[in-house]
Write an enzyme that holds these catalytic residues in place. Structure first.
Site, mmCIF file in Angstrom:
data_model
loop_
_atom_site.group_PDB
_atom_site.id
_atom_site.type_symbol
_atom_site.label_atom_id
_atom_site.label_comp_id
_atom_site.label_asym_id
_atom_site.label_seq_id
_atom_site.Cartn_x
_atom_site.Cartn_y
_atom_site.Cartn_z
ATOM 1 N N GLU A 1 29.240 -114.935 25.451
ATOM 2 C CA GLU A 1 30.106 -114.326 26.472
ATOM 3 C C GLU A 1 29.298 -113.211 27.010
ATOM 4 O O GLU A 1 28.628 -112.198 26.407
ATOM 5 C CB GLU A 1 30.993 -113.406 25.480
ATOM 6 C CG GLU A 1 32.425 -112.947 26.178
ATOM 7 C CD GLU A 1 32.456 -111.720 26.649
ATOM 8 O OE1 GLU A 1 31.718 -111.420 27.882
ATOM 9 O OE2 GLU A 1 32.627 -110.880 25.944
ATOM 10 N N CYS B 1 32.608 -105.940 30.188
ATOM 11 C CA CYS B 1 32.030 -107.390 31.085
ATOM 12 C C CYS B 1 33.450 -107.947 32.074
ATOM 13 O O CYS B 1 32.937 -108.382 32.861
ATOM 14 C CB CYS B 1 31.972 -108.413 30.110
ATOM 15 S SG CYS B 1 30.639 -107.924 28.920
#
Ligand code: SIN
Length: 475
Positions: free
Chosen positions: A249, A283
Site C-alpha cells: 500500500e 496516503c
C-alpha cells in the site's frame, strides 16, 4: 504519559536507554520514553518462534480464532481513551482523530473475526465423471509487516487481524516514531487470549536491516507494507529472491475534482476532511484540487473561509483540528513545495505560514498549474493547491497523469457524468461526493505504482490465504 490509566499498555517501555529507540512528542519535542531497538539475532528468534506458533494456530477452528479476535476488539474499544492519548502523544494527531482511529483500527479486528468463518473453498463442476474437484483455503504461514507512523494502530490491525483470522502468525515492525501504539494494541491481544508467538512487535532503529531480514527469511511467507513507493520497490526487489507474496500500500497523489454542477458546500466539507485529516499526512489525502472554471472563485472563497476556522496546535488540547507534522524532514518538504509553487507563479490564498516547531498553517494555493512540483509530488502536509480546469476530457487526462493510482475524489450531481468519470479515473478507490471513504467493509488499495493487493473487506482475508486445489480421482 502520566495521563494513561491502564499502565499495562506501556509495559514495553524500557529504562535502559542504551540500544533503545527514543520516542518523542512531535508537538513539543519532549521525550516520551524508550522502547528496545532489537538486534538481528533477537528478530531471527522472534521469526523462529512465530513459525512454531503458527503451526498450532493453523489447527484451531475458525470459530476459536474469531472468539479471540472478538475479545481483542472489545479490549481495544474498552481502552479507546488511553490508546487515543498514547497515539496523540507520539504521533501528534488531534485527540478526536486518535479516538476515531482507535475505533477504525478496532473495526478491522471485529470485521476479520467475522470473516474468519467465511474462508470458503469451492466445489467445481468436474470435466470427467471419475473425478471430483474442490479447493480449500489455508493460511500462508508467517506474515510480516512494516507499518507507517501516520496511522499507528489501524495500519497494524488492518494487516494483523486478517492474518490471525486466516491462521497465520504475524510480526510487525512499526515506524520508529510510533512504536508505543503498536506495543499497546499487541498487549491487548495478549490479554484477549492470543497465544504467545502469534502477534509480535519488533522495533529497531535499523529499518534497512529489518526490511532485508523480513524479505530474505525463508520462514516468512508474506510481506505486507504500507509506506512510500520507493521503499515498496526495494522490498519487492528483496522479496523476489524468496518469491514471497507481497501486499503493498504505497504512495498516492489523489485528485479532488469539483465539476461545474457540484454542490459547492458539500465539496468544501469533503475537501476540508480529505485534505486536513492528520495534517494532510495520509496516503489517500486530496493532494491536488481541480475546480471547473465556472465555480472556481466560489469554491476557493468558501474553501479558504473554512480553512481560516481550523485551529493548529498540540493535538492533546481541546479544539485543535490540525496537529504538527511528524518531524523536521516532513516540515522541510512542505516548506520547499510551497516556496517552489510561489516561485513558479502560485498565490497563497490563505496560510503559508511557517510556525514554530513542526507546525505549518493550513494553506490554500491558487493560480496553480498542473506541471508544478506541488501537484506532481505527494505533499503529505496541510497544503491545498487549486488548479482551474475548463473541460472534462483534459481534466481526466490531468487527473490520470501520475504514476500513482490510490484514491481520487470528485463532486458532481449528474448521474451520467458520475459513472463516466468514476470509470475513467485510473485509481483503486473513487469517492463521489464524499471526501473520506475508508471503512473496514470496503477494499482499500491502489493501482499503478500505488500498490498491489487490497486491505479490509472480504478481499483482505485472501491476502493471507493460499488456495489449494484437490482432485479426487478414481471415483
Ligand atoms: C493511509 O494513509 O495509508 C491509510 C488511510 C486510511 O486508511 O484511511
Amino acid at each position: 504519559m502520566d495521563q494513561i490509566k491502564n499502565l499495562s499498555l506501556l509495559s514495553a517501555m524500557c529504562e535502559n536507554v542504551n540500544s533503545a529507540i527514543t520516542v518523542t512528542n512531535p508537538a513539543t519535542g519532549h521525550v516520551l520514553g524508550y522502547v528496545p531497538s532489537h538486534s538481528r539475532e533477537t528478530i531471527e528468534n522472534v521469526i523462529a518462534k512465530a513459525e512454531i506458533a503458527q503451526r498450532s494456530w493453523a489447527k484451531t477452528t475458525a470459530k476459536q480464532r474469531a472468539d479471540i479476535l472478538m475479545s481483542w476488539y472489545q479490549l481495544l474499544m474498552d481502552n479507546q481513551e488511553d490508546l487515543a492519548r498514547i497515539m496523540t502523544l507520539e504521533q501528534g494527531k488531534p485527540l478526536a482523530e486518535s479516538r476515531g482511529e482507535v475505533a477504525y483500527g478496532a473495526s478491522f479486528v471485529q470485521w476479520f473475526a467475522e470473516e474468519a468463518k467465511r474462508a470458503y473453498g469451492e466445489t467445481i463442476p468436474t470435466p470427467s465423471s471419475d473425478r471430483r474437484i474442490m479447493t480449500i483455503t489455508q493460511p500462508v504461514g508467517v506474515a510480516a509487516a512494516i507499518t507507517p507512523w501516520n496511522f499507528p494502530i489501524a495500519m497494524i490491525t488492518r494487516k494483523a487481524a486478517p492474518a490471525i483470522a486466516a491462521g497465520c502468525s504475524f510480526i510487525a515492525k512499526p515506524a520508529a516514531q510510533t512504536p508505543l501504539s503498536a506495543y499497546a494494541v499487541t498487549e491487548l491481544a495478549r490479554q484477549a487470549g492470543l497465544p504467545e508467538g502469534l502477534l509480535n512487535i519488533v522495533t529497531s532503529d535499523d529499518a534497512v536491516m529489518v526490511g532485508e531480514l523480513f524479505c530474505s527469511s525463508d520462514k516468512i511467507n508474506k510481506i505486507s507494507f504500507t509506506g512510500s513507493t520507493n521503499v515498496g520497490r526495494i522490498l519487492m526487489r528483496q522479496s523476489a529472491e524468496s518469491v514471497k507474496r507481497v501486499s503493498m500500500e504505497l504512495g498516492g497523489n489523489a485528485p479532488f475534482i469539483v465539476f461545474d454542477d457540484a454542490d459547492i458546500d458539500l465539496a468544501v466539507k469533503g475537501a476540508i476532511a480529505s485534505k486536513f485529516r492528520n495534517a494532510g499526512q495520509t496516503c489517500v489525502c486530496a493532494n491536488r484540487f481541480y475546480v471547473h472554471d465556472a465555480v472556481y472563485d466560489k469554491f476557493v472563497e468558501k474553501f479558504a473561509a473554512e480553512v481560516a476556522t481550523l485551529t493548529v496546535g498540540n493535538g492533546i488540547d481541546n479544539g485543535v483540528n490540525v496537529g504538527p507534522l511528524i518531524d523536521a524532514n516532513a516540515k522541510n518538504k512542505v516548506q520547499r513545495l510551497v516556496e517552489e509553487a510561489v516561485a513558479q507563479g502560485a498565490t497563497i490564498s490563505i496560510g503559508g505560514e511557517d510556525l514554530d516547531g513542526q507546525f505549518f498553517t493550513p494553506t490554500v494555493l491558487t493560480h496553480v498549474q498542473h506541471s508544478m512540483s506541488i501537484v506532481q509530488e505527494e505533499i503529505f502536509g496541510p497544503i491545498a493547491p487549486v488548479i482551474r480546469f475548463h473541460d472534462d476530457a483534459s481534466l481526466i487526462e490531468m487527473a490520470n497523469d501520475t504514476i500513482y493510482g490510490l484514491a481520487s475524489y470528485f463532486y458532481s450531481k449528474d448521474i451520467n457524468r458520475i459513472f463516466a468519470v468514476a470509470e475513467a479515473l485510473d485509481y483503486g478507490m473513487v469517492g463521489v461526493n464524499e471526501g473520506v471513504i475508508s471503512t473496514e467493509v470496503a477494499p482499500f488499495g491502489g493501482v499503478k505504482q500505488s500498490g498491489i493487493g487490497r486491505e479490509g473487506a472480504r478481499q483482505g482475508l485472501d491476502e493471507y490465504l493460499n488456495t489449494k486445489y484437490i482432485c479426487l480421482g478414481g471415483m
